[in-house]
Design an enzyme around this catalytic site. Structure first.
Site, mmCIF file in Angstrom:
data_model
loop_
_atom_site.group_PDB
_atom_site.id
_atom_site.type_symbol
_atom_site.label_atom_id
_atom_site.label_comp_id
_atom_site.label_asym_id
_atom_site.label_seq_id
_atom_site.Cartn_x
_atom_site.Cartn_y
_atom_site.Cartn_z
ATOM 1 N N CYS A 140 -2.956 8.208 3.771
ATOM 2 C CA CYS A 140 -2.714 7.864 2.368
ATOM 3 C C CYS A 140 -3.918 8.180 1.496
ATOM 4 O O CYS A 140 -3.779 8.365 0.287
ATOM 5 C CB CYS A 140 -2.354 6.385 2.246
ATOM 6 S SG CYS A 140 -3.614 5.271 2.892
ATOM 7 N N GLU A 156 0.879 -1.175 0.000
ATOM 8 C CA GLU A 156 0.000 0.000 0.000
ATOM 9 C C GLU A 156 0.912 1.219 0.000
ATOM 10 O O GLU A 156 1.600 1.483 0.999
ATOM 11 C CB GLU A 156 -0.917 0.029 1.215
ATOM 12 C CG GLU A 156 -1.860 1.221 1.187
ATOM 13 C CD GLU A 156 -2.528 1.494 2.525
ATOM 14 O OE1 GLU A 156 -2.944 2.651 2.722
ATOM 15 O OE2 GLU A 156 -2.612 0.585 3.355
#
Length: 268
Positions: free
Chosen positions: A262, A228
């Protein structure tokens, strides 16, 4: 080498812990390998009971753990409390749904019997970031443990207190020895570990640079990696929008968790 916790609000030193030397790293790897054999043979019901027990401890220790997050990482207290609650939820989620997720899937073929089976792989290395110091670990560890895989946690160097607290939670919940261990090591050492035959997979949340290096190391060893690496998320306001409401949501979308997310909106 020492890992130092610094309160980002006061810049005061909270504490220091010694980094692992090569001997301690090897001990952790060997112990995790031993735990992988035991945990793979442990009935699913026992594995999910451990997750339920960890979830209960997260809830009973929520205030203390949230204080640790706020002090060490700097997250607002309300957000820290919500993070611990979310970790307890994910433990319950996989405890409830693991049996269905891991059930054999029968496949219609011309053979007598064809199926997809989900079996433990072995030790997973989790390389996790500091911005959600509990959630990022639990979103990786809960499904891995439910599926029968031990976890070695290499957490961000500025949140060693959170890393050790997570390890303690599992120990208090009755986890077998060395089922979830914290490795107090540098990023370069974690990258080197990816190639160790006892590491069967790696999960990383972090920068594109770190992702490239870990993916290359995993690819060289032909083992699975889950990455990720953030993004550059758009915030689009159309002509028919309620501009005042959009502005309020936009501020939250950009500055939630101090902007350290994020999935924060980045392009308006």
């Amino acid at each position: 080498m020492m890992f130092t916790s610094i309160n980002p609000t006061t810049e005061a030193c909270i504490g220091q812990v010694s980094a692992f030397d090569s001997r301690r790293i090897e001990q952790a790897l060997a112990a995790a390998q031993g735990a992988s054999v035991l945990w793979a043979e442990t009935p699913l019901a026992e594995r999910t009971r451990l997750l339920v027990s960890v979830g209960e401890r997260l809830r009973t220790q929520q205030e203390t753990l949230a204080t640790l997050i706020t002090t060490e990482m700097g997250k607002l207290r309300a957000e820290a409390l919500a993070e611990i609650d979310k970790c307890a939820w994910v433990c319950d989620y996989y405890a409830e749904h693991a049996e269905r997720m891991l059930a054999d899937e029968l496949i219609d073929t011309d053979a007598t019997r064809s199926l997809v089976a989900y079996q433990p792989l072995g030790v997973w290395l989790a390389i996790m970031p500091w911005n959600f110091p509990f959630w990022q670990v639990f979103r990786c560890a809960a499904p891995a443990l439910a599926a029968g895989n031990p976890v070695l946690l290499k957490h961000a160097s500025n949140v060693p207190g959170c890393a050790l607290a997570i390890e303690r939670l599992f120990r208090e919940a009755g986890a077998p020895d060395c089922l979830l261990q914290t490795l107090l090591i540098a990023g370069e050492q974690a990258e080197a570990l990816v190639g160790d035959a006892r590491i069967r997979g790696v999960s990383l949340t972090g920068s594109e640079t770190a992702g490239r290096r870990v993916a290359a190391a995993a690819g060289a060893s032909i083992k699975p990696s889950i990455l990720e690496l953030g993004g550059s998320d758009a915030f689009v306001v159309l002509a028919d929008a309620d501009v005042e409401q959009a502005a309020t949501v936009a501020a939250k979308a950009r500055f939630l968790n101090g902007g350290q997310s994020c999935i924060a909106a980045k392009r308006f």
